[in-house]
Design a protein around this motif. Structure first.
Motif, short mmCIF file in Angstrom:
data_model
loop_
_atom_site.label_atom_id
_atom_site.label_comp_id
_atom_site.label_asym_id
_atom_site.label_seq_id
_atom_site.Cartn_x
_atom_site.Cartn_y
_atom_site.Cartn_z
N VAL A 162 0.83 -1.20 0.00
CA VAL A 162 0.00 0.00 0.00
C VAL A 162 0.87 1.26 0.00
N THR A 163 2.00 1.22 0.69
CA THR A 163 2.85 2.41 0.82
C THR A 163 3.83 2.56 -0.34
N LEU A 164 4.03 1.52 -1.10
CA LEU A 164 5.02 1.54 -2.17
C LEU A 164 4.85 2.69 -3.16
N PRO A 165 3.64 3.00 -3.63
CA PRO A 165 3.53 4.13 -4.57
C PRO A 165 4.02 5.45 -3.98
N ALA A 166 3.73 5.70 -2.71
CA ALA A 166 4.19 6.94 -2.09
C ALA A 166 5.70 6.95 -1.90
N LEU A 167 6.28 5.76 -1.66
CA LEU A 167 7.73 5.68 -1.47
C LEU A 167 8.50 5.82 -2.78
N LEU A 168 7.92 5.32 -3.86
CA LEU A 168 8.63 5.30 -5.14
C LEU A 168 8.30 6.49 -6.03
N ARG A 169 7.46 7.40 -5.58
CA ARG A 169 7.09 8.55 -6.39
C ARG A 169 8.33 9.42 -6.63
N PRO A 170 8.71 9.60 -7.88
CA PRO A 170 9.93 10.37 -8.15
C PRO A 170 9.72 11.87 -8.00
N LEU A 175 6.62 3.99 7.63
CA LEU A 175 6.46 2.57 7.31
C LEU A 175 7.32 1.72 8.24
N LEU A 176 8.55 2.14 8.49
CA LEU A 176 9.42 1.38 9.40
C LEU A 176 8.85 1.34 10.82
N ILE A 177 8.25 2.43 11.27
CA ILE A 177 7.64 2.46 12.60
C ILE A 177 6.47 1.47 12.67
N VAL A 178 5.61 1.49 11.66
CA VAL A 178 4.46 0.60 11.66
C VAL A 178 4.90 -0.86 11.53
N LEU A 179 5.91 -1.13 10.70
CA LEU A 179 6.41 -2.50 10.58
C LEU A 179 7.02 -2.97 11.90
N GLY A 180 7.69 -2.07 12.63
CA GLY A 180 8.19 -2.42 13.95
C GLY A 180 7.07 -2.76 14.91
N ALA A 181 5.97 -2.01 14.84
CA ALA A 181 4.82 -2.31 15.69
C ALA A 181 4.20 -3.66 15.32
N VAL A 182 4.11 -3.95 14.04
CA VAL A 182 3.58 -5.25 13.60
C VAL A 182 4.48 -6.38 14.10
N ALA A 183 5.80 -6.19 14.02
CA ALA A 183 6.73 -7.21 14.51
C ALA A 183 6.57 -7.41 16.02
N ALA A 184 6.39 -6.32 16.76
CA ALA A 184 6.22 -6.43 18.22
C ALA A 184 4.94 -7.18 18.56
N VAL A 185 3.84 -6.87 17.86
CA VAL A 185 2.58 -7.57 18.11
C VAL A 185 2.71 -9.05 17.73
#
Length: 162
Positions: free
Chosen positions: A80-88, A105-115
């Protein structure tokens, strides 16, 4: 059920025709066709092998249920976040992408890993109590289920004709 499938098939063919007509009306339909071909290559050449490899690695994992959930959630977040990350470049409207999406994205992925870790730890006593790793499915192990009957049958003696 057969009529429902026929209606769905006809609706799908109609939508394919509408999409084909819209692509044909474009001044340069080749860009869309290249994008569609690239998405097929990306899916079949990269994403599908990665999913299969993750499945093979998780087959023996003791907490594969929570880990599967974490991997699915994380991969959907990245997609879902890829288009916003890759927008030139810088957007013409500075309020269009005002946030640091990579950091968020890194913060949310860290939260997903913690859960995921918490879920794996919380479900570990249940897996140990059953005496087997988490299989991800329930196959008759509940009260009165096939698992209980098999355990009861193991304790019985069989007669001479058995």
């Amino acid at each position: 059920m057969k009529a429902f499938r026929c209606v769905l098939g006809a609706l799908g063919l109609l939508l394919i025709a509408v999409g084909g007509r819209l692509v044909a009306d474009l001044p340069d339909p080749m860009d869309v066709l290249v994008w569609l071909g690239g998405s097929l290559v990306l899916h079949d050449g990269v994403i599908a092998p990665l999913v299969l490899a993750a499945g093979l690695l998780l087959a023996a994992a003791p907490a594969r249920g929570p880990v599967r959930g974490g991997l699915i959630t994380g991969s959907v977040l990245v997609l879902v976040t890829l288009p916003a990350l890759l927008r030139p470049g810088v957007p013409a409207n500075p309020t269009a992408l005002p946030l640091p999406y990579g950091r968020n994205l890194l913060i949310v992925l860290g939260a997903v890993a913690a859960v995921t870790v918490v879920a794996a730890v919380v479900t570990a006593p249940r897996r140990r109590a059953r005496g087997r790793p988490d299989t991800g499915t329930r196959t008759g192990g509940g009260p009165g289920g096939a698992g209980r009957r098999q355990a009861e049958n193991r304790g019985r003696r069989r007669g001479p004709g058995a």
